[in-house]
Design a protein around this motif. Sequence first.
Motif, mmCIF file in Angstrom:
data_model
loop_
_atom_site.group_PDB
_atom_site.id
_atom_site.type_symbol
_atom_site.label_atom_id
_atom_site.label_comp_id
_atom_site.label_asym_id
_atom_site.label_seq_id
_atom_site.Cartn_x
_atom_site.Cartn_y
_atom_site.Cartn_z
ATOM 1 N N GLN A 71 39.826 6.187 -8.332
ATOM 2 C CA GLN A 71 39.054 6.802 -7.258
ATOM 3 C C GLN A 71 38.009 5.804 -6.791
ATOM 4 O OE1 GLN A 71 37.744 11.031 -7.391
ATOM 5 N NE2 GLN A 71 35.679 10.201 -7.531
ATOM 6 N N TYR A 72 37.851 5.718 -5.491
ATOM 7 C CA TYR A 72 36.847 4.826 -4.902
ATOM 8 C C TYR A 72 35.839 5.678 -4.146
ATOM 9 C CZ TYR A 72 39.949 1.111 -6.276
ATOM 10 O OH TYR A 72 40.721 0.261 -7.027
ATOM 11 N N GLU A 101 32.736 3.460 -14.789
ATOM 12 C CA GLU A 101 32.566 3.045 -13.401
ATOM 13 C C GLU A 101 32.452 1.526 -13.298
ATOM 14 O OE1 GLU A 101 30.000 6.883 -11.725
ATOM 15 O OE2 GLU A 101 29.036 4.939 -12.003
ATOM 16 N N THR A 102 32.906 1.006 -12.177
ATOM 17 C CA THR A 102 32.700 -0.403 -11.847
ATOM 18 C C THR A 102 32.101 -0.478 -10.454
ATOM 19 O OG1 THR A 102 34.621 -1.071 -13.158
ATOM 20 C CG2 THR A 102 33.798 -2.648 -11.540
ATOM 21 N N ILE A 103 30.933 -1.097 -10.338
ATOM 22 C CA ILE A 103 30.302 -1.237 -9.027
ATOM 23 C C ILE A 103 30.946 -2.401 -8.287
ATOM 24 C CG2 ILE A 103 28.153 -1.736 -7.808
ATOM 25 C CD1 ILE A 103 26.648 -0.387 -10.072
ATOM 26 N N LEU A 104 31.508 -2.106 -7.123
ATOM 27 C CA LEU A 104 32.165 -3.137 -6.321
ATOM 28 C C LEU A 104 31.241 -3.694 -5.248
ATOM 29 C CD1 LEU A 104 35.634 -1.396 -5.845
ATOM 30 C CD2 LEU A 104 34.941 -3.005 -7.629
ATOM 31 N N THR A 105 30.418 -2.847 -4.673
ATOM 32 C CA THR A 105 29.458 -3.260 -3.643
ATOM 33 C C THR A 105 28.150 -2.533 -3.879
ATOM 34 O OG1 THR A 105 31.244 -3.518 -2.026
ATOM 35 C CG2 THR A 105 28.999 -3.401 -1.165
ATOM 36 N N ASN A 106 27.056 -3.265 -3.797
ATOM 37 C CA ASN A 106 25.738 -2.640 -3.926
ATOM 38 C C ASN A 106 24.764 -3.448 -3.081
ATOM 39 O OD1 ASN A 106 23.767 -0.885 -4.759
ATOM 40 N ND2 ASN A 106 23.397 -1.915 -6.708
ATOM 41 N N ARG A 153 21.494 1.331 2.778
ATOM 42 C CA ARG A 153 22.152 1.028 1.510
ATOM 43 C C ARG A 153 23.640 1.306 1.613
ATOM 44 N NH1 ARG A 153 21.560 4.031 -4.396
ATOM 45 N NH2 ARG A 153 22.533 2.363 -5.585
ATOM 46 N N ILE A 154 24.434 0.439 0.992
ATOM 47 C CA ILE A 154 25.870 0.673 0.845
ATOM 48 C C ILE A 154 26.224 0.493 -0.626
ATOM 49 C CG2 ILE A 154 28.200 -0.117 1.388
ATOM 50 C CD1 ILE A 154 27.250 -0.960 4.105
ATOM 51 N N LEU A 155 26.858 1.509 -1.183
ATOM 52 C CA LEU A 155 27.300 1.472 -2.578
ATOM 53 C C LEU A 155 28.782 1.834 -2.614
ATOM 54 C CD1 LEU A 155 26.642 1.446 -5.699
ATOM 55 C CD2 LEU A 155 26.255 3.907 -5.465
ATOM 56 N N VAL A 156 29.585 1.005 -3.279
ATOM 57 C CA VAL A 156 31.003 1.297 -3.485
ATOM 58 C C VAL A 156 31.286 1.189 -4.977
ATOM 59 C CG1 VAL A 156 33.390 0.679 -2.955
ATOM 60 C CG2 VAL A 156 31.613 0.400 -1.203
ATOM 61 N N VAL A 157 31.920 2.226 -5.517
ATOM 62 C CA VAL A 157 32.183 2.299 -6.954
ATOM 63 C C VAL A 157 33.654 2.615 -7.190
ATOM 64 C CG1 VAL A 157 31.663 3.570 -9.078
ATOM 65 C CG2 VAL A 157 29.831 3.070 -7.456
ATOM 66 N N GLU A 158 34.241 1.935 -8.171
ATOM 67 C CA GLU A 158 35.579 2.286 -8.657
ATOM 68 C C GLU A 158 35.407 3.116 -9.923
ATOM 69 O OE1 GLU A 158 39.319 -0.505 -9.146
ATOM 70 O OE2 GLU A 158 38.223 -0.404 -11.068
ATOM 71 N N GLU A 159 36.116 4.255 -9.986
ATOM 72 C CA GLU A 159 35.924 5.171 -11.109
ATOM 73 C C GLU A 159 37.192 5.981 -11.346
ATOM 74 O OE1 GLU A 159 32.616 7.497 -9.787
ATOM 75 O OE2 GLU A 159 33.686 8.262 -8.048
ATOM 76 N N GLY A 160 37.191 6.768 -12.408
ATOM 77 C CA GLY A 160 38.305 7.665 -12.670
ATOM 78 C C GLY A 160 38.283 8.831 -11.701
ATOM 79 N N PRO A 161 39.451 9.337 -11.298
ATOM 80 C CA PRO A 161 39.494 10.437 -10.328
ATOM 81 C C PRO A 161 38.883 11.715 -10.885
ATOM 82 C CG PRO A 161 41.655 9.422 -10.609
ATOM 83 C CD PRO A 161 40.791 8.902 -11.700
#
Length: 659
Positions: A71-72, A101-106, A153-161
Amino acid sequence: MKNKLLKKILTFTAILHSSLFFAQDYSFKNYDWKEKETTVEIPEQYKNQNEVILDRTIKIEVLLVGNVAKQYYLLHEKIYINADDAIERNNKIYIPFNQNETILTNKVRVILKNGKIIKLDKKDIKEEIDEEKGVKFNYFAINGLEKGAVIERILVVEEGPELDGKTFKMQDVHPIANLNFELIYPEHLIFKTKSYNGLVEPTIDSEKLDKKVILALSEKNIPALDNDEKYSNWDVKLKIFRYKLDTNLISGAKNLYNFKEFSTNFYERINPELDKKQLKAIDDFCKLIPKSNDSQEQIWNIENKIKKTITYNRYIDSKETLSDIIKTKQANQGDILKLYLAIFKNFQIENNVVFTSSRYKIPFDKDFESYENLNDLLFYFPTIKKYLTPTEIEYRIPLIPANLADNNGLFIKGKMFAGVAMGIGEINFIEIPGKEITHDLMDITVDFTKDIENPTITNKMTFGGYSAINFQPLKDFASAEEYKTILKSVAENYTVDTEYKTLRTENDGTEFIGKKPFIMEVTFEGKDLIQKAGDTYLFSIGQTIGKQMELYQENKRTLPVEIDNPHSYLRKIKILLPKGYSVKNLEKFVMDYKTQLNGKTEAAFTSNYNKNDTEITIENTEYYNIINYPLEKFDEYKAVINAAADFNKIVIILNKNNI
């Protein structure tokens, strides 16, 4: 339990995976702000506001990466800052941290009123330590923030659904000028959704993206909802949006994440067949539990034995067997449930396992089955209609955390089908112990007979139910010196910060929780409550009942009243006068405030007095029979609350009879 057990029962990958669906990048991978934007237009209606969320965009996309469902999550915000307190609130932007979680954009930047842009980078990230919890936080430190600025602010996170149920708050303590939400998912999936409290319904777009569906909703000019109103439930009155995965068109699976399937799988997992060794371990443990013919007392004894023997830790690994739990004296959530159930079976005690959630966080909607509502656990005993919390060590039956009651729950019980026990679940209402449980008494004597300028005051306080649980466990978890300090602090609320002469307590300790009230009796000198004016004495008698809550409402009330639990108070004050003295101002004790609903008095403060020669008796009763009071009854409710504060301010006048 939910995080570990449920995701073993149903796996996201199995639901998402199909030969017709290939791995793709998420659709907003190249999402960015407008790099050349140096000014932000502030709508006229918001120019004088202290803080406004000008834009809030949320995107969530579910897809398959390799053989793993991912999930993104994207959050893009612009916040208008226009007051000193808003600057203080926003000068730190915390960076989320979760093991899954993995932060892709912050990215964070500030657009000043004059067009200057301040970009934040790694050197602006600071560390903060919560000493109490021992947790480290990282945050962007925003310097140079000023009135009229906009934080973007822009935050993009990769995580479990999160497919088994998710809730988003679409309203805030500050107005939102423009809100956009998108849930993006493969076209062979169907989601069930629900909007609450006037939020618009979502739209479906299956054309914009290849083999994907966009479920979207947008609203403009969402008003702020104040979360500072006392006795309210802010979270469930917000505009909120809920969703969960419901159907997989390829596999044909429908009504996914339903309570029926959860109940069946849960019951099977939590009631394993026990071999002779395990049965003996349980039987030996049960022999150590005191026996009683009273059902509630027997359950109390079981609960007390487990909570005083087994250390509960939600995060430790599961034990292989019940005998391992008993031997190591440690258990996680699944372990502790298995142990309780095995012991209840040994004692032949009928029970239901109840899953629910805090009524202050997410509404348990019986018409929207979501695993999000299955985070907290209780036991229910049908024969006595009482509840037990297996994981909160300071509680004992019939008391449970109040935030879990006055709420719906999933009740799971075993039922035999063709000789096989299966789990059956149904949604029922969780009642809360009433005001007869949380009933506080105060018996005060003010004796002027020995010294008119320094009366002896004795106050015997009896705290029942939820009031008692604030005190009773402390003795078992604090050192003797710490407990003494705590009692002194409590007593000072009723001695007007005067040093007491004597202090006595009864029924302190966990062995009395749910059985007997906590009693504190304190004696002190009342000279600090006396003011002399010639031969007249002014005595602040109202202060003897302790400090009282006063409910002010400067702005117009927007939320209905919700309290933790029904409760009541009975206060008796006896004034002993020396011969030759009388009292004026007694009419101040005559008070009568009520809140009526559907022809019934559901909250009240009543007070009166009786005079007999040199003895005056004052008695007041205050009670709140129910938890929820509608907004239109707020003024009546406020009058009841404030009556106790008004009583607290009463001063009587003592005179010699010849004056």
